[in-house]
Design an enzyme around this catalytic site. Structure first.
Site, PDB file in Angstrom:
ATOM      1  CB  SER A 150      -4.227  13.424  12.892  1.00  0.00           C
ATOM      2  OG  SER A 150      -5.445  13.736  12.268  1.00  0.00           O
ATOM      3  CE  LYS A 206      -9.169   5.998   7.456  1.00  0.00           C
ATOM      4  NZ  LYS A 206      -9.601   7.162   8.213  1.00  0.00           N
ATOM      5  CD  GLU A 259      -8.163   4.306  14.060  1.00  0.00           C
ATOM      6  OE1 GLU A 259      -7.111   4.453  13.440  1.00  0.00           O
ATOM      7  OE2 GLU A 259      -9.259   4.125  13.500  1.00  0.00           O
ATOM      8  CG  ASN A 308      -7.728   1.945   7.399  1.00  0.00           C
ATOM      9  OD1 ASN A 308      -8.041   1.437   6.317  1.00  0.00           O
ATOM     10  ND2 ASN A 308      -8.622   2.424   8.256  1.00  0.00           N
ATOM     11  CG  HIS A 348     -12.112   2.503  10.963  1.00  0.00           C
ATOM     12  ND1 HIS A 348     -12.738   3.699  10.691  1.00  0.00           N
ATOM     13  CD2 HIS A 348     -10.785   2.769  11.022  1.00  0.00           C
ATOM     14  CE1 HIS A 348     -11.813   4.649  10.581  1.00  0.00           C
ATOM     15  NE2 HIS A 348     -10.616   4.109  10.777  1.00  0.00           N
ATOM     16  N   GLY A 360      -8.454  11.994  10.567  1.00  0.00           N
ATOM     17  CA  GLY A 360      -8.516  12.813   9.355  1.00  0.00           C
ATOM     18  C   GLY A 360      -8.675  14.298   9.614  1.00  0.00           C
ATOM     19  CD  GLU A 402     -13.140   6.254   8.188  1.00  0.00           C
ATOM     20  OE1 GLU A 402     -12.787   5.354   7.412  1.00  0.00           O
ATOM     21  OE2 GLU A 402     -12.358   7.163   8.571  1.00  0.00           O
TER      22      GLU A 402
HETATM   23  P1  13P Z   1      -5.866   9.416   9.719  1.00  0.00           P
HETATM   24  O1  13P Z   1      -4.482   8.931  10.030  1.00  0.00           O
HETATM   25  O2  13P Z   1      -6.037   9.852   8.292  1.00  0.00           O
HETATM   26  O3  13P Z   1      -6.345  10.416  10.726  1.00  0.00           O
HETATM   27  O4  13P Z   1      -6.846   8.138   9.860  1.00  0.00           O
HETATM   28  C1  13P Z   1      -6.738   7.346  10.981  1.00  0.00           C
HETATM   29  C2  13P Z   1      -7.560   6.146  10.782  1.00  0.00           C
HETATM   30  O5  13P Z   1      -8.772   6.196  10.720  1.00  0.00           O
HETATM   31  C3  13P Z   1      -6.852   4.865  10.630  1.00  0.00           C
HETATM   32  O6  13P Z   1      -7.719   3.792  10.714  1.00  0.00           O
END
Ligand code: 13P
Length: 256
Positions: free
Chosen positions: A215, A11, A169, A9, A97, A175, A99
């Site tokens: 992560s 982003k 997640e 992803n 997601h 992150g 976010e």
């Molecule tokens: P990270 O791998 O950067 O923690 O992000 C995970 C994520 O949100 C994937 O959709």
């Protein structure tokens, strides 16, 4: 056997040149994976068409959108419909997601509409769920995930649900460099699979791909991907460099 997936992803990262380089290098350096395994690039809207052309006729790779509109078509400036994605041949799309939920206030009602639009257009939703740190610390994580499943995914009938991929997640792991431990990941994935068995049936539960995200990187992937109910990963940061993303794909390849 369940479909195993390593999905990147991106982003809101990369320019078109960076996007092309990342895809080309990943395609060149990836091992040849088995028929039940897939690598997905979940790219921003402007790169979907280019990314799709790169993976055309490469059965071990696919492209996903990161979002779609909850509306079918019309006067919705700035929105991108599931029909538009389908017209580009996009087979997957992320939905819900964390976010999107927290920054863009997407609630169950909107997310259900998005899934309906995708399913109508034969695009498979990659539905994301996860608890925040406070919910984890107060031991409410199973309750939170059960409520998300019930309010959103389990509104789908069995035939619709069979098209869905789940990504667990935990928000506190996204992150942050904090990863769920093997025990935490396995027990939550097992819990989700069990909820699916109760709501639909055991066969559907056993066929559902459940990814871990948060992560996940080249160092911890093998342990996570080897867990009985973890069918791969949804990767953020570590999917932005071909070296680390290819290592993640290789970890899955070596296990299955
Ligand atoms: P990270 O791998 O950067 O923690 O992000 C995970 C994520 O949100 C994937 O959709």
């Amino acid at each position: 056997m369940r479909l195993k997936i390593v999905a990147g992803n991106w982003k809101m990262n990369n320019t078109i040149n960076e996007a092309q380089t990342l895809i080309i290098k990943t395609l060149q350096q990836s091992p040849k994976i088995g028929a039940n395994q897939l690598t997905i690039f979940a790219v921003p809207f402007p790169f979907l068409y280019t990314a799709s052309n790169f993976v055309k006729e490469k059965s071990q790779f696919a492209v996903a959108a990161q979002n779609c509109s909850s509306y079918a078509k019309g006067a919705f400036t700035g929105e991108v419909s599931a029909t538009m994605l389908a017209s580009l041949g996009i087979p997957f799309c992320l939905v819900g997601h964390s976010e999107r939920r927290t920054i863009f206030n997407e609630n169950a009602e909107v997310l259900i509409e998005k899934m309906k639009q995708l399913l109508k257009n034969r695009i498979r939703p990659i539905w994301c769920c996860g608890e925040n740190l406070e919910q984890r610390n107060t031991n409410a994580h199973f309750e939170v995930i059960a409520a998300q499943l019930k309010a959103e995914l389990f509104t789908l009938d069995k035939e619709e649900f069979k098209n869905v991929i789940i990504a667990y997640e935990p928000i506190w792991a996204i992150g942050t460099g904090l990863t769920a431990s093997a025990t935490q990941a396995q027990e939550m994935h097992q819990f989700i699979r069990n909820e699916i068995a109760i709501n639909y049936d055991l066969e559907v539960a056993n066929q559902t791909t459940i990814l871990y995200g948060g992560s996940c990187n080249a160092e911890n992937a093998k342990e996570l991907f080897s867990l009985a109910d973890v069918d791969g990963g949804l990767i953020g940061g570590a999917s932005l460099q071909p070296e680390s993303f290819v290592k993640l794909i290789s970890s899955m390849h070596e296990l299955h």
